[in-house]
Design a protein around this motif. Structure first.
Motif, short mmCIF file in Angstrom:
data_model
loop_
_atom_site.label_atom_id
_atom_site.label_comp_id
_atom_site.label_asym_id
_atom_site.label_seq_id
_atom_site.Cartn_x
_atom_site.Cartn_y
_atom_site.Cartn_z
N THR A 53 -2.48 8.76 24.89
CA THR A 53 -3.54 9.12 25.80
C THR A 53 -4.02 10.57 26.25
O THR A 53 -5.08 11.61 26.40
N GLY A 54 -2.76 10.52 27.06
CA GLY A 54 -2.49 12.18 27.51
C GLY A 54 -2.79 13.47 26.68
O GLY A 54 -3.44 14.34 27.16
N LEU A 55 -1.61 13.43 25.51
CA LEU A 55 -1.63 14.36 24.99
C LEU A 55 -2.86 14.51 23.95
O LEU A 55 -3.22 16.35 23.50
N LEU A 56 -3.43 13.15 23.19
CA LEU A 56 -4.96 13.60 22.78
C LEU A 56 -5.98 14.32 23.09
O LEU A 56 -6.68 15.13 23.16
N ALA A 57 -5.69 14.37 24.76
CA ALA A 57 -6.85 14.87 26.22
C ALA A 57 -6.51 16.49 25.93
O ALA A 57 -7.71 17.43 25.52
N GLN A 58 -5.27 17.19 25.56
CA GLN A 58 -5.40 18.22 25.61
C GLN A 58 -4.75 19.03 23.95
O GLN A 58 -4.55 20.22 24.50
N THR A 59 -5.39 18.09 23.12
CA THR A 59 -5.21 18.86 22.15
C THR A 59 -6.87 18.49 21.42
O THR A 59 -7.13 18.19 21.48
N GLN A 82 -7.82 -0.90 23.68
CA GLN A 82 -6.96 0.64 24.61
C GLN A 82 -7.52 1.58 23.05
O GLN A 82 -8.04 2.58 23.37
N LEU A 83 -7.37 1.57 22.23
CA LEU A 83 -7.25 2.56 20.99
C LEU A 83 -8.49 2.78 20.54
O LEU A 83 -9.33 4.41 20.29
N ALA A 84 -9.82 1.19 20.49
CA ALA A 84 -10.92 2.53 20.38
C ALA A 84 -11.20 3.42 21.84
O ALA A 84 -11.92 3.91 21.64
N THR A 85 -11.16 3.23 22.78
CA THR A 85 -11.24 3.89 23.95
C THR A 85 -10.45 5.20 23.94
O THR A 85 -10.99 6.18 23.30
N ILE A 86 -9.03 5.38 22.75
CA ILE A 86 -8.72 6.57 22.89
C ILE A 86 -9.41 7.02 21.51
O ILE A 86 -9.32 8.42 21.54
N ASP A 87 -9.54 6.08 20.69
CA ASP A 87 -10.63 7.39 19.35
C ASP A 87 -12.01 7.81 20.29
O ASP A 87 -12.44 8.81 19.31
N GLN A 88 -12.67 7.68 21.46
CA GLN A 88 -13.33 8.19 21.50
C GLN A 88 -13.19 9.38 22.55
O GLN A 88 -13.27 11.01 22.30
N ILE A 89 -11.98 9.37 23.20
CA ILE A 89 -11.67 10.29 23.86
C ILE A 89 -10.88 11.40 22.93
O ILE A 89 -11.05 12.87 22.83
N SER A 90 -10.68 10.97 22.13
CA SER A 90 -9.81 11.65 20.80
C SER A 90 -10.86 12.49 19.71
O SER A 90 -10.11 13.18 18.79
N ARG A 91 -11.76 11.89 19.61
CA ARG A 91 -12.71 12.21 18.15
C ARG A 91 -11.72 11.36 16.83
O ARG A 91 -11.92 12.79 15.59
N GLY A 92 -11.08 10.90 17.14
CA GLY A 92 -10.57 10.12 15.98
C GLY A 92 -8.92 10.49 15.52
O GLY A 92 -8.83 10.36 14.13
N ARG A 93 -8.38 10.89 16.65
CA ARG A 93 -7.12 11.29 16.38
C ARG A 93 -6.39 10.14 16.61
O ARG A 93 -4.82 10.75 16.68
N ILE A 94 -6.81 9.39 16.73
CA ILE A 94 -5.76 8.17 17.33
C ILE A 94 -4.81 7.43 15.91
O ILE A 94 -6.46 6.74 15.23
N GLY A 95 -3.46 7.30 15.82
CA GLY A 95 -3.17 6.53 15.03
C GLY A 95 -2.55 5.26 15.84
O GLY A 95 -1.75 5.49 16.94
N LEU A 96 -2.13 4.31 14.69
CA LEU A 96 -1.38 3.35 14.91
C LEU A 96 0.17 2.29 14.39
O LEU A 96 -0.21 2.53 13.43
#
Length: 375
Positions: free
Chosen positions: A86-92, A114-128
Motif C-alpha cells: 500500500t505504501g509503495l503504490l501510493a508513492q509510485t 484490503q486488496l479492493a481498497t488498495i486497488d483504488q489507491i493504486s488505480r489497478g496496480r496491486i497484485g496477489l
C-alpha cells in the motif's frame, strides 16, 4: 472521460522484470557481509522509486513470520506485505506491487476488502501472490497446524481463493457453506476496478494444478535451462487443457560488474567466503521437509546458489553477460524474472544504465521510462 485502470502485467509480448524479496532482511542473499540488504522502509521506498522511473514492471515480496537462524537470522526482519504494498503504490505511478498472502493466516473476506481498497489507491496496480503454506515452524509460531499432505493444503487454498473471487464478482450479499469457511450475508463492496494479476509459486503436482486453475502467473525456479524449457512447455499445455493461459515467471540473482573477474570475485566474497551457512542449511532442511519449491533431486546440488540468491538463477558477469542470461531465460519460455541483488538500491542503477539498454536494443524490453529521474 477518465480511462479505466488496466494492469500492465497483462500486456502481451513484453518480457517482465521486477524485484523479489526486498521487504526481507538480506533480500535473497544469505550472507554476513556488512552491505547486505537493509529492508527498512526508507530503502524499500528508494528502490520502488528507482524501479518506477526505470520502467520496471513489479515488486514481489515474501511473507515471512520467523527467520532462518544462523548468525544473521536471515529473514528475521520482514515488512508485512499488504501494508508494504500500500505504501509503495501510493508513492509510485506505474509499478505493480504484489501482496503475498498466506491463506492459513489471513481470512479471505478481510483480504478481499484490503486488496479492493488498495486497488483504488493504486488505480489497478496491486497484485496477489497466493501462498498455500509450507514452512512448519511458521505455522507453529502462529499457533497453526501445517497439514502433512499437499492435498489438504491446496484444498483449503482453493476454497479460500473461491471465496475471494466470489467477493470480487458477486453484486449481492451471499452465504457460504463450504468445507473450511462458513459465511453469512457477506458482500464485497468495493470490488477491484480491474482484474488483479494472480501469482502462485508451486512445485508439487497439487500445487501446479492449483496454479494453472487459478493463477495468471506460475512462479518456479530455473536451475537447468534445458529442464526449464520442457517444464514451462508442459505447464502451458496443462493450463491450455483446462481452457486457461498461464505465464511462468522465475527469479534470478544479479552480480553485474564491468568485468567478469570483478563480478565473480564479489560472488565468492559474499556468497562463499562470507555466506551464513547455518541459515543456508536451515533453509535447505526446511525445503526438503515441507516444500517442493525446488526439485528434490537437485536441491542438494545448489547449496551455493542458496547462499548467493536463495536458489535463484545466477546472472553473474558483465552487463552483456547478464543481458544474455536474461535472454536465455526468455528463450526457455519464461515470461519474466524477479531479480535480487546484495544491495538492491545501490546496485540497481548500474543494471538500469547498462543492462536495460541492451535488452531495449534487442527488442526484449520496451523503452518506456518516466521522464523524471527518481530521487
Amino acid at each position: 472521460m477518465t480511462p479505466q485502470p488496466h494492469n500492465p502485467m497483462f500486456d502481451r509480448g513484453a518480457f517482465l522484470l521486477g524485484t523479489f524479496a526486498s521487504n526481507c532482511s538480506g533480500g535473497m542473499t544469505v550472507t554476513k557481509v556488512p552491505e547486505r540488504w537493509d529492508n527498512g522502509w526508507a530503502n524499500n521506498l528508494r528502490l520502488a522509486r528507482l524501479l518506477d522511473a526505470a520502467g520496471m514492471d513489479f515488486m514481489l515480496p515474501i511473507a515471512r513470520w520467523i527467520g532462518y537462524g544462523g548468525e544473521t537470522n536471515f529473514h528475521g526482519s520482514v515488512l508485512e506485505t499488504v501494508t508494504w504494498a500500500t505504501g509503495l503504490l501510493a508513492q509510485t505511478r506505474q509499478l505493480t506491487v504484489f501482496a503475498t498472502i498466506h491463506t492459513a493466516a489471513n481470512h479471505p473476506v478481510v483480504v478481499a476488502k484490503q486488496l479492493a481498497t488498495i486497488d483504488q489507491i493504486s488505480r489497478g496496480r496491486i497484485g496477489l501472490n497466493v501462498v498455500a503454506g509450507w514452512n512448519k515452524p511458521e505455522y507453529e509460531a502462529l499457533g497453526l497446524t501445517l497439514p502433512d499432505d499437499h492435498e489438504t493444503r491446496y484444498a483449503y487454498a482453493q476454497e479460500w481463493f473461491d471465496v475471494v473471487r466470489a467477493l470480487w464478482s458477486r453484486t449481492r450479499a451471499f452465504d457460504w457453506n463450504g468445507a473450511y469457511f462458513k459465511l453469512k450475508n457477506v458482500l464485497g463492496d468495493p470490488r477491484p476496478s480491474t482484474p488483479l494479476p494472480i501469482l502462485n509459486a508451486a512445485g508439487s503436482s497439487e500445487g501446479r494444478k492449483f496454479a494453472v486453475r487459478n493463477a495468471d502467473f506460475l512462479f518456479t525456479p530455473a536451475i537447468d535451462l534445458a529442464r526449464s524449457t520442457e517444464e514451462v512447455a508442459a505447464l502451458k499445455v496443462q493450463a491450455s487443457e483446462g481452457g486457461r493461459e498461464v505465464d511462468v515467471l522465475t527469479f534470478a540473482h544479479v552480480v553485474c560488474r564491468p568485468s567478469e573477474q570483478e563480478a565473480r570475485g564479489y560472488l565468492d566474497y559474499f556468497g562463499k567466503t562470507n555466506a551464513d551457512w547455518g541459515a543456508v542449511d536451515n533453509l535447505i532442511r526446511l525445503q526438503f521437509a515441507h516444500a517442493h519449491s525446488f526439485p528434490h533431486d537437485l536441491l542438494a546440488l545448489i547449496r551455493e546458489r542458496m547462499a548467493a540468491g536463495h536458489g535463484g538463477y545466477p546472472l553473474t558477469g558483465t552487463p552483456q553477460q547478464v543481458a544474455e542470461g536474461l535472454v536465455a531465460l526468455r528463450q526457455a519460455g519464461f515470461r519474466g524474472v524477479a531479480l535480487s541483488f546484495v544491495d538492491y538500491a545501490a546496485e540497481f542503477p548500474y543494471f538500469r544504465d547498462t543492462v536495460l539498454p541492451i535488452l531495449e536494443e534487442q527488442g526484449v524490453r520496451p523503452i518506456r521510462r518516466l521522464a523524471e529521474a527518481a530521487a
